[in-house]
Scaffold this motif. Sequence first.
Motif, mmCIF file in Angstrom:
data_model
loop_
_atom_site.group_PDB
_atom_site.id
_atom_site.type_symbol
_atom_site.label_atom_id
_atom_site.label_comp_id
_atom_site.label_asym_id
_atom_site.label_seq_id
_atom_site.Cartn_x
_atom_site.Cartn_y
_atom_site.Cartn_z
ATOM 1 N N TYR A 10 0.820 -1.207 0.000
ATOM 2 C CA TYR A 10 0.000 0.000 0.000
ATOM 3 C C TYR A 10 0.858 1.262 0.000
ATOM 4 O O TYR A 10 0.791 2.087 0.914
ATOM 5 N N PRO A 12 1.198 4.224 -2.245
ATOM 6 C CA PRO A 12 0.156 4.229 -1.222
ATOM 7 C C PRO A 12 -1.042 3.371 -1.648
ATOM 8 O O PRO A 12 -1.039 2.807 -2.731
ATOM 9 N N PHE A 13 -2.064 3.305 -0.787
ATOM 10 C CA PHE A 13 -3.315 2.603 -1.101
ATOM 11 C C PHE A 13 -4.021 3.379 -2.215
ATOM 12 O O PHE A 13 -4.284 4.570 -2.088
ATOM 13 N N HIS A 14 -4.366 2.690 -3.320
ATOM 14 C CA HIS A 14 -4.999 3.367 -4.449
ATOM 15 C C HIS A 14 -6.252 2.607 -4.896
ATOM 16 O O HIS A 14 -6.630 1.595 -4.299
ATOM 17 N N TYR A 18 -8.245 -0.947 -3.839
ATOM 18 C CA TYR A 18 -9.624 -1.009 -3.360
ATOM 19 C C TYR A 18 -10.420 -2.052 -4.143
ATOM 20 O O TYR A 18 -11.170 -2.847 -3.561
ATOM 21 N N ARG A 55 0.162 4.196 6.545
ATOM 22 C CA ARG A 55 -0.375 3.233 5.584
ATOM 23 C C ARG A 55 -1.350 2.261 6.249
ATOM 24 O O ARG A 55 -2.295 1.791 5.621
ATOM 25 N N MET A 58 -4.553 4.135 6.277
ATOM 26 C CA MET A 58 -5.129 4.079 4.921
ATOM 27 C C MET A 58 -5.872 2.760 4.715
ATOM 28 O O MET A 58 -6.995 2.725 4.186
ATOM 29 N N ASN A 62 -10.079 2.057 4.323
ATOM 30 C CA ASN A 62 -10.497 1.649 2.981
ATOM 31 C C ASN A 62 -10.955 0.197 2.892
ATOM 32 O O ASN A 62 -11.092 -0.342 1.801
ATOM 33 N N VAL A 224 -6.832 7.659 -6.247
ATOM 34 C CA VAL A 224 -6.767 7.156 -4.868
ATOM 35 C C VAL A 224 -8.060 7.507 -4.142
ATOM 36 O O VAL A 224 -8.704 8.514 -4.456
ATOM 37 N N THR A 228 -7.043 8.200 1.412
ATOM 38 C CA THR A 228 -5.616 8.171 1.077
ATOM 39 C C THR A 228 -5.098 9.573 0.823
ATOM 40 O O THR A 228 -4.043 9.962 1.339
ATOM 41 N N LYS A 229 -5.815 10.345 0.020
ATOM 42 C CA LYS A 229 -5.391 11.717 -0.299
ATOM 43 C C LYS A 229 -5.286 12.551 0.967
ATOM 44 O O LYS A 229 -4.307 13.304 1.159
#
Length: 402
Positions: A10, A12-14, A18, A55, A58, A62, A224, A228-229
């Motif tokens: 992740y 990052p997690f995008h 998801y 993370r 995140m 999510n 994202v 996350t943002k």
Amino acid sequence: MRAVGVIVEYNPFHNGHYYHLQEAKRTAKSDIAIAVMSGNFLQRGEPALVSKWSRTRMALLNGIDIVFELPYCFAVQKAEIFANGAVSILTASGCESLCFGSENGDISSFSQTEKFLKENHQSLEENIKRFIQTGVSYPKALALAYQDLPDSAKYLDLSKPNNILGFQYIKAIHDQGSHMKPLTVQRKNADYHDEHFASETIASATSIRKAIFSDDQSDISQYVPEATKQLLDQYLNQYGMFHHWEHYWPYLQYQLLQSSPQDLREIYESEEGLENRLIAAALEANTFLEFMDKIKTKRYTWTRLQRLCVHILTNTKKKELVNTSNRATYLRLLGMTTAGKAYLNQMKKNFSLPLISRVSSYKGKELLLDIKATRIYAVGLPDLQKKAMLQQEFQQPPIFIQ
């Protein structure tokens, strides 16, 4: 409660993550999802964009319900060791299934390929030796050796990064006698190494990081989730930076220039003959990218050399990792949701490994390596932020999202 496991970074997690997570839950018919997530340094030998705690948050916001840390001794490793460590954690935590993303998307292809390679093991090993003698890297030799086997075209394409990892997950499940059922979800739109945005909503983590570090700081909002943002913005506001190799270059250069060739030979993943090349390049290079360009050869992949650089940066010796078991010895809990907490309360008495929620309660060798990695990860932050990150490693309880 039924749990599906995922193995993640992740970074990052995008939106692609998801999609994979939702498909994993649907396919497995699970009540919760458990993630084994790499810590502050990653499998390709890179510092994570933001810390494992950011993370983790995140992930929980999510759709992940429990996050366990993949220890450094497995996280910064080739695919086989990475997979063995992660699979052992998911197995110990009671996951009924493991779902991974792949370019192939057909789980039967992975099982058939594993059977095919077992039947052709000796021929494969002979082919690998033959190709290595031509001077190519081990991963390249392995890919060529596999392609050289009769009928290999009928089986899995093991030149694709997620197929390679998925194959190692299947192999680890079988080698460990794990009860987990393997499942796979086909990757959508973006390839793992894509450096440019390939669709309107799905992009690779590589292209997202490239956009974040670009001069114009391209907007990533459409690729994202909102959580996350927001967390990326919060991290930048709190720490004043996102982590990347150039940030650590002065410290790596110092480590190299104050080391003797013998010192470097003792570092994990170092091979005889590399040490002088590393020192010579460190004397001349002004940036990490320039340094990597100087040490790169046909025999050593960029990823392999980056992992070595992480081990030099953290001063991780062969004696610390060579004899490490291929299975984890504890479950370090980084975070949970309400559903995740209910699962832990119901299932933890059946876990086959100790559950660790604070580092002060466990003194195992693997955990000491993680503590050291966090100290190095915090290097270069302003004093107050560095102190906060170091304290977090010892004082942060598992993140709880209700």
